[in-house]
Design a protein around this motif. Sequence first.
Motif, PDB file in Angstrom:
ATOM      1  N   LEU A 158     -71.263  29.638   0.524  1.00 61.75           N
ATOM      2  CA  LEU A 158     -71.282  29.047  -0.815  1.00 61.75           C
ATOM      3  C   LEU A 158     -70.998  30.093  -1.886  1.00 61.75           C
ATOM      4  CD1 LEU A 158     -74.417  26.768  -0.325  1.00 61.75           C
ATOM      5  CD2 LEU A 158     -72.076  25.963  -0.713  1.00 61.75           C
ATOM      6  N   ARG A 159     -71.683  31.229  -1.795  1.00 64.39           N
ATOM      7  CA  ARG A 159     -71.511  32.265  -2.823  1.00 64.39           C
ATOM      8  C   ARG A 159     -70.089  32.830  -2.814  1.00 64.39           C
ATOM      9  NH1 ARG A 159     -77.139  34.434  -0.970  1.00 64.39           N
ATOM     10  NH2 ARG A 159     -78.534  33.566  -2.556  1.00 64.39           N
ATOM     11  N   SER A 160     -69.576  33.144  -1.629  1.00 62.27           N
ATOM     12  CA  SER A 160     -68.254  33.760  -1.570  1.00 62.27           C
ATOM     13  C   SER A 160     -67.154  32.765  -1.935  1.00 62.27           C
ATOM     14  CB  SER A 160     -67.998  34.349  -0.182  1.00 62.27           C
ATOM     15  OG  SER A 160     -68.011  33.351   0.826  1.00 62.27           O
ATOM     16  N   LEU A 215     -63.170  31.708  -6.335  1.00 64.32           N
ATOM     17  CA  LEU A 215     -62.529  30.876  -7.356  1.00 64.32           C
ATOM     18  C   LEU A 215     -62.821  31.393  -8.766  1.00 64.32           C
ATOM     19  CD1 LEU A 215     -63.248  27.464  -5.662  1.00 64.32           C
ATOM     20  CD2 LEU A 215     -61.030  28.584  -5.867  1.00 64.32           C
ATOM     21  N   ALA A 216     -64.031  31.918  -8.971  1.00 60.47           N
ATOM     22  CA  ALA A 216     -64.366  32.469 -10.290  1.00 60.47           C
ATOM     23  C   ALA A 216     -63.452  33.637 -10.637  1.00 60.47           C
ATOM     24  CB  ALA A 216     -65.822  32.914 -10.312  1.00 60.47           C
ATOM     25  N   TYR A 268     -74.050  28.469 -10.554  1.00 54.77           N
ATOM     26  CA  TYR A 268     -73.854  27.205  -9.838  1.00 54.77           C
ATOM     27  C   TYR A 268     -74.039  27.428  -8.339  1.00 54.77           C
ATOM     28  CZ  TYR A 268     -71.883  22.447  -9.532  1.00 54.77           C
ATOM     29  OH  TYR A 268     -71.704  21.097  -9.338  1.00 54.77           O
ATOM     30  N   ALA A 269     -73.480  28.520  -7.837  1.00 51.68           N
ATOM     31  CA  ALA A 269     -73.600  28.840  -6.412  1.00 51.68           C
ATOM     32  C   ALA A 269     -75.060  29.038  -6.016  1.00 51.68           C
ATOM     33  CB  ALA A 269     -72.786  30.083  -6.078  1.00 51.68           C
ATOM     34  N   GLU A 270     -75.836  29.702  -6.875  1.00 53.09           N
ATOM     35  CA  GLU A 270     -77.245  29.929  -6.559  1.00 53.09           C
ATOM     36  C   GLU A 270     -78.008  28.614  -6.484  1.00 53.09           C
ATOM     37  OE1 GLU A 270     -78.560  32.775  -5.511  1.00 53.09           O
ATOM     38  OE2 GLU A 270     -76.481  33.466  -5.659  1.00 53.09           O
ATOM     39  N   GLU A 271     -77.673  27.681  -7.369  1.00 57.91           N
ATOM     40  CA  GLU A 271     -78.318  26.368  -7.309  1.00 57.91           C
ATOM     41  C   GLU A 271     -77.971  25.656  -6.009  1.00 57.91           C
ATOM     42  OE1 GLU A 271     -80.562  24.981  -9.102  1.00 57.91           O
ATOM     43  OE2 GLU A 271     -80.635  26.484 -10.690  1.00 57.91           O
ATOM     44  N   ASP A 318     -70.289  28.939 -15.401  1.00 54.95           N
ATOM     45  CA  ASP A 318     -70.887  30.045 -14.647  1.00 54.95           C
ATOM     46  C   ASP A 318     -70.966  29.653 -13.171  1.00 54.95           C
ATOM     47  OD1 ASP A 318     -72.355  32.085 -13.541  1.00 54.95           O
ATOM     48  OD2 ASP A 318     -73.865  32.139 -15.132  1.00 54.95           O
ATOM     49  N   LEU A 319     -69.934  30.001 -12.415  1.00 59.30           N
ATOM     50  CA  LEU A 319     -69.901  29.623 -11.005  1.00 59.30           C
ATOM     51  C   LEU A 319     -70.928  30.384 -10.178  1.00 59.30           C
ATOM     52  CD1 LEU A 319     -66.173  29.085  -9.955  1.00 59.30           C
ATOM     53  CD2 LEU A 319     -68.015  27.408 -10.018  1.00 59.30           C
ATOM     54  N   ALA A 320     -71.293  31.594 -10.599  1.00 58.85           N
ATOM     55  CA  ALA A 320     -72.306  32.347  -9.858  1.00 58.85           C
ATOM     56  C   ALA A 320     -73.656  31.627  -9.920  1.00 58.85           C
ATOM     57  CB  ALA A 320     -72.422  33.762 -10.407  1.00 58.85           C
TER      58      ALA A 320
END
Length: 205
Positions: free
Chosen positions: A90-92, A97-98, A179-182, A175-177
């Motif tokens: 998910l994070r990568s 994309l970010a 979003y990824a954490e969620e 903020d995709l980072a």
Amino acid sequence: MQITPGVDRKTRILEAVVELLAERGYPGATFARIVETAGLSSTRLITYHYDTKQELVAAALRHIGARAQQFMVPAIEAESSARGKLAAYLRSNLRFLAERPAYARAAVEIARNLPRESTGADLGEDVPVVLLAQLFVAGQEAGELRRFDPVVMAVTVRAAVDAAVDRFARDDGMDLAAYAEELCAIFDRAIAVRPASGDPGTALR
């Protein structure tokens, strides 16, 4: 996006397609503009590799997928647990994309305009879903993950990522980072074995 000098012609063509899809949309990615953006001398250099625009755009989507895989695989393989691998996935994925918003916008534009059967997917099989399902099965067999339908969970993970990409394509200030954490927190709680105490536990951070 800058087309890197010295790369092979097919890559220059595909990067030009991605750039034009991101900036001008599907109708604006014409062969004439691709020639100009890729620094080619003639549209014949495109049709030498791709007979139709649909075939060309499908190749551009596979190009995006290959670039994403190159970026994501090291992070995923560095994790030993199924939960860790999912978090890394998910994070990568969203970090890729970010750092390359044009890829996100191009992928969304392709999805909106190209029939699924034209993308060259293996007989319509969604490879990321298959791989995620395999990861979940392995985690369940190891006793790390609770029992659930691996395919349903894999489809849900992919849908969540696709929704994030679609939103980001419309607002690259998102903020995709974060979003990824969620997503990591949500899906870690969804797949982890529940402690005997009933405490849902904590997500991987």
